[in-house]
Scaffold this motif. Structure first.
Motif, mmCIF file in Angstrom:
data_model
loop_
_atom_site.group_PDB
_atom_site.id
_atom_site.type_symbol
_atom_site.label_atom_id
_atom_site.label_comp_id
_atom_site.label_asym_id
_atom_site.label_seq_id
_atom_site.Cartn_x
_atom_site.Cartn_y
_atom_site.Cartn_z
ATOM 1 N N ILE A 1 0.872 -1.179 0.000
ATOM 2 C CA ILE A 1 0.000 0.000 0.000
ATOM 3 C C ILE A 1 0.906 1.224 0.000
ATOM 4 C CG2 ILE A 1 -1.802 1.283 1.234
ATOM 5 C CD1 ILE A 1 -2.500 -1.302 2.732
ATOM 6 N N LEU B 1 0.789 5.508 0.041
ATOM 7 C CA LEU B 1 -0.132 6.612 0.352
ATOM 8 C C LEU B 1 0.585 7.933 0.103
ATOM 9 C CD1 LEU B 1 0.095 4.392 3.018
ATOM 10 C CD2 LEU B 1 -2.204 5.323 3.305
ATOM 11 N N SER C 1 -2.981 2.207 -4.128
ATOM 12 C CA SER C 1 -2.551 3.602 -4.052
ATOM 13 C C SER C 1 -3.625 4.459 -3.396
ATOM 14 C CB SER C 1 -2.255 4.141 -5.457
ATOM 15 O OG SER C 1 -1.227 3.392 -6.080
ATOM 16 N N VAL C 2 -3.305 5.044 -2.241
ATOM 17 C CA VAL C 2 -4.211 5.928 -1.520
ATOM 18 C C VAL C 2 -3.761 7.377 -1.738
ATOM 19 C CG1 VAL C 2 -5.016 6.588 0.789
ATOM 20 C CG2 VAL C 2 -4.691 4.165 0.219
ATOM 21 N N LEU D 1 -1.163 14.118 3.669
ATOM 22 C CA LEU D 1 -0.053 13.178 3.589
ATOM 23 C C LEU D 1 1.087 13.739 2.737
ATOM 24 C CD1 LEU D 1 -1.803 9.727 3.179
ATOM 25 C CD2 LEU D 1 -0.973 10.869 5.237
ATOM 26 N N HIS E 1 4.300 7.867 1.810
ATOM 27 C CA HIS E 1 4.269 6.797 2.795
ATOM 28 C C HIS E 1 4.112 5.466 2.062
ATOM 29 C CE1 HIS E 1 3.087 10.099 5.610
ATOM 30 N NE2 HIS E 1 2.551 10.540 4.497
ATOM 31 N N ARG F 1 6.774 -0.284 7.357
ATOM 32 C CA ARG F 1 6.190 0.998 6.945
ATOM 33 C C ARG F 1 7.242 2.089 6.938
ATOM 34 N NH1 ARG F 1 0.766 3.905 7.244
ATOM 35 N NH2 ARG F 1 1.414 6.083 7.132
ATOM 36 N N HIS F 2 7.232 2.879 5.859
ATOM 37 C CA HIS F 2 8.092 4.052 5.813
ATOM 38 C C HIS F 2 7.258 5.305 5.606
ATOM 39 C CE1 HIS F 2 10.840 7.036 3.887
ATOM 40 N NE2 HIS F 2 11.493 6.717 4.979
ATOM 41 N N ASP F 3 7.520 6.327 6.430
ATOM 42 C CA ASP F 3 6.863 7.632 6.310
ATOM 43 C C ASP F 3 7.906 8.669 5.966
ATOM 44 O OD1 ASP F 3 3.989 7.286 7.545
ATOM 45 O OD2 ASP F 3 5.359 6.234 8.891
ATOM 46 N N SER F 4 7.657 9.397 4.888
ATOM 47 C CA SER F 4 8.520 10.513 4.529
ATOM 48 C C SER F 4 7.698 11.776 4.742
ATOM 49 C CB SER F 4 8.923 10.366 3.065
ATOM 50 O OG SER F 4 9.943 11.265 2.751
ATOM 51 N N PHE F 5 8.109 12.582 5.728
ATOM 52 C CA PHE F 5 7.322 13.761 6.092
ATOM 53 C C PHE F 5 7.854 15.022 5.427
ATOM 54 C CE2 PHE F 5 7.191 11.094 10.066
ATOM 55 C CZ PHE F 5 5.891 10.667 9.908
ATOM 56 N N GLU G 1 -10.664 7.744 2.430
ATOM 57 C CA GLU G 1 -10.578 6.479 1.695
ATOM 58 C C GLU G 1 -10.677 5.333 2.702
ATOM 59 O OE1 GLU G 1 -7.767 6.042 -1.459
ATOM 60 O OE2 GLU G 1 -8.035 8.101 -2.151
ATOM 61 N N ALA H 1 -5.104 0.669 -9.619
ATOM 62 C CA ALA H 1 -4.227 1.227 -8.575
ATOM 63 C C ALA H 1 -5.013 2.025 -7.545
ATOM 64 C CB ALA H 1 -3.139 2.103 -9.205
ATOM 65 N N ARG H 2 -5.992 2.784 -7.993
ATOM 66 C CA ARG H 2 -6.730 3.651 -7.061
ATOM 67 C C ARG H 2 -7.917 2.938 -6.427
ATOM 68 N NH1 ARG H 2 -6.767 6.538 -4.480
ATOM 69 N NH2 ARG H 2 -7.808 8.482 -4.970
ATOM 70 N N HIS I 1 -10.143 0.028 -0.976
ATOM 71 C CA HIS I 1 -9.063 -0.888 -1.352
ATOM 72 C C HIS I 1 -9.195 -2.180 -0.557
ATOM 73 C CE1 HIS I 1 -7.045 2.703 -3.059
ATOM 74 N NE2 HIS I 1 -7.571 3.313 -2.006
ATOM 75 N N PHE J 1 0.710 16.833 11.374
ATOM 76 C CA PHE J 1 1.984 16.949 10.673
ATOM 77 C C PHE J 1 2.470 18.396 10.619
ATOM 78 C CE2 PHE J 1 -0.206 13.388 8.346
ATOM 79 C CZ PHE J 1 0.568 12.377 8.880
ATOM 80 N N GLY K 1 12.719 14.151 9.322
ATOM 81 C CA GLY K 1 11.721 14.077 8.270
ATOM 82 C C GLY K 1 11.259 12.698 7.870
ATOM 83 N N GLU K 2 11.645 11.646 8.591
ATOM 84 C CA GLU K 2 11.183 10.313 8.188
ATOM 85 C C GLU K 2 11.081 9.351 9.365
ATOM 86 O OE1 GLU K 2 13.674 7.822 5.748
ATOM 87 O OE2 GLU K 2 15.506 8.465 6.737
ATOM 88 N N GLN K 3 10.271 8.324 9.185
ATOM 89 C CA GLN K 3 10.100 7.278 10.193
ATOM 90 C C GLN K 3 10.080 5.918 9.491
ATOM 91 O OE1 GLN K 3 6.466 7.544 12.470
ATOM 92 N NE2 GLN K 3 7.053 5.934 13.875
ATOM 93 N N LEU K 4 10.698 4.932 10.128
ATOM 94 C CA LEU K 4 10.611 3.547 9.657
ATOM 95 C C LEU K 4 10.003 2.737 10.795
ATOM 96 C CD1 LEU K 4 11.356 1.305 7.550
ATOM 97 C CD2 LEU K 4 13.533 1.076 8.743
ATOM 98 N N THR K 5 8.947 1.976 10.494
ATOM 99 C CA THR K 5 8.272 1.181 11.513
ATOM 100 C C THR K 5 8.303 -0.283 11.112
ATOM 101 O OG1 THR K 5 6.776 3.045 11.910
ATOM 102 C CG2 THR K 5 6.131 0.918 12.825
#
Lengths: 252, 252, 252, 252
Positions: free
Chosen positions: A133, A135, A190-191, A196, A199, A214-218, B131, B178-179, B189, C218, D208-212
């Motif tokens: 997934i 996002l 794809s969300v 956001l 992610h 899970r990876h978040d890019s802020f 979503e 994808a969406r 989804h 955020f 600016g990022e997180q990995l979980t």
């Protein structure tokens, strides 16, 4: 204590370039000796005494920039896009004549994202099921994201090499699109959501358990630790390395 | 101390019925007075002195079971499917002649799932984007899940009533699917993964923030608190109530 | 089409004030008629024809600002801290003499956060277990966050009013602090992580199921939809309202 | 096609043993030739023609079981606890005299959990911040979980070896326990919630990022893929291997 790494940033006026100028200036083991923008004379790099170059310019400029660095014995860390197979082959040839010079070209400098993709590929052969997934903000024009497609390709290759069959799926009736897109046999969803940034989740499932990466890019600040890691490592890796994962210790 | 609630379970041999027999037996304010399976004589319910009936039988039997309960002045909590508009209208008429009797028909007894859907509908009008992702075991034959479709319908109605426009989406090029699927304008989804049971996330996004409502159903034991809540409440709610949310205090 | 809402922003030079100036300017149903900073003459508000005031100034100035607005018949939306019980009681008295004027004082304008707290309080009485995890950037000096403490208090009150016993916990041996802090009987865990901004999860568990309410903040842009909602609603709510939840429709 | 692996399960009457009997029976490349419980004569293993032994008995029996296997040239996969340093040293000596025999002793057979811990250790040196949250059912008597403690130790060692400083933390005032327990400098938080089984999240944060990395264990069936992997690999790994991670390909 080791000597400072003397860095010239090319493409310093762009958004990524400006971040790199800031990150290099703040790193205690580096010295920013030059910041060049479009049209500036590359000779300034040599006058300033740089030993390393960060190229965050534009596809039209990056090849000349890197050639200049290599021919003058400077190591280069490159984040600009546009390095297709042909360009990389040519650079490879050039580097043969400068065997002490290292160049890193990385399509993605976010450590967390690079690690998450590598872990996904490693784990994928041990689970029955895997789906992705991704996002993003709703202004993105393509789906799935390039990172999700690459992750799916890595995951699919890992499973194929290990002889793992397709993820089980008994779906008989579905609304159009419910099960997402399919990249090399891997389902990718794809969300798009206001608020956001970028992610990604890789979901792996086996009997009675789930592993989620899970990876978040802020913020684009997330690319800078990868750029600094590149600068600290590139001198010890002569020749061309493609992908930041080549610099990471991924085993134990 | 209040008197015990005297409960008869119909469909007691099924998987849900067996759980209900166990849950009623263990509840300190209830007494299990009868457990009936297919073909058992409904008169046993009266002989046992039941005041309440839980019907977890089959679509072919549920209508006769509930009619029997109502005509004998017993309150009924019903989890069996098959109660379409026609059947409910007939039951409504029947209840007019028995104004003291309460009946609850609930398509979903998981409190967390019912609350999550209600919260999603409440929140949906305050966010630009929404979503839904539902995740199930890979033996499920349809996608999206019925719960996800109902949640999407509730969310869509809430936004329409409040005049909220469609979620923003700049997607121009996408791989097929994808969406996700689209239910009343809401993207849904569907993930299928070995090891999972039944899970759902409603993602709501606005400038700089995200609200996530996630429900995990690990086990059919999750339906029992809702069945018990129904049994404790149904005598105070004469007439027909459709949906467990009618028994929940959802405001503050 | 309804008339424009004519808004004056007080504390316009602060970070929140600057966001409000931007948000009001971009709202199609509002007109920004004045932006005042420290020391500016409040009379400008009247000269500019404002009907509404947004106060995002400082604790030392907010009381005089709001008094001025009320005495001149302007509605006020207030995000400045410092409104203790005494100040609110005085404002209440003042408003008695201006029965057509509305004032909203809100300690938190993030819609998602306000909704998440309200949903948590609603749901808490239906689950055996509830715990809270809050996650923030590592520069925060206090733990748990104020929002987590308030959420725990709301949750605890909801459970107490409904007669729900304490969450089950068989812990006999633990490392110091493993089970987190305890606020009114509710366990609250505080995570500090580089890269994060402000995030909170309320976890609710019952037999076989879990409900998770997560809010991610955020960016301070997340407060603006709440400020705009306040401006659109305040004229219809004469008197003093404390907390944005008073303006939200939380039932179905 | 390769020959079947002929497996004897020891401790077959226990809950884990029963799962193993089922998993081995269902594996197309294995044959279950014997199932022994407490007091059964080990000679049955040889009579049945087993080449591999799975020991899921009890700490008091496991040492004799494994010794019997090794002395008779059978490979052993061992999930029983109680193998401290002394016992493992003795087994090591014994194996010197049987250089063709492989033994795997694994404290944890859940592939996802083993992978998540390994990934956490790999990633921990690339991020400024790392914390661990473990979540379990409320009947658990100790906190944090053994898995969380081991993960924290691995993470701490990885950071120490790489010279990474402590995670940043500006906390000045906190409620007792808010910041969790501390294992080798790593913060570990323990949640207890009805409905859960065993779950763990490792959170890694950088600018600016997180990995979980999250692992969910829903059911003891989750241990069986690891047991089967052990059986398929142990014959190719003579000597003693401690930890299933020794059998996983963790690099790329």
């Amino acid at each position: 204590m080791s000597a400072q790494i003397k860095v010239a940033v090319l493409g310093a006026a762009g958004r990524m370039g400006a971040e790199a100028v800031k990150a290099v200036s703040e790193a205690s083991d580096m010295e920013l000796v030059a910041s060049l923008g479009r049209g500036d004379d590359l000779a300034q790099i040599l006058e300033a005494g740089a030993t390393h170059v960060v190229d965050l310019s534009v596809p039209a400029a990056t090849e000349a920039n890197v050639r200049f660095a290599v021919e003058n014995g400077l190591h280069a860390v490159v984040g600009t896009t546009g390095w297709d197979d042909d360009r990389r082959a040519e650079l490879d040839s050039l580097l043969k004549g400068h065997p002490e010079v290292g160049v890193l070209i990385a399509p993605n400098f976010a450590l967390g994202s690079v690690l998450a993709s590598a872990f996904a590929a490693t784990a994928a052969k041990y689970f029955e099921s895997v789906e992705i997934i991704e996002l993003h903000h709703p202004n993105k024009v393509d789906a799935p994201s390039g990172t999700a497609v690459r992750t799916a390709e890595l995951v699919a290759k890992s499973r194929e090499d290990a002889g793992v069959p397709a993820s089980p799926d008994a779906t008989e009736t579905q609304l159009d699109g419910a099960r997402g897109s399919v990249v090399d046999g891997i389902h990718v969803h794809s969300v798009r959501l206001r608020g956001l940034v970028a992610h990604q989740e890789v979901l792996l499932g086996g009997p009675g358990e789930q592993l989620t990466l899970r990876h978040d890019s802020f913020d684009r600040a997330s690319f800078m630790p990868g750029v600094l890691l590149g600068l600290r490592t590139v001198a010890c890796r002569p020749g061309l390395t493609y992908g930041l994962d080549g610099y990471l210790e991924l085993g134990q």
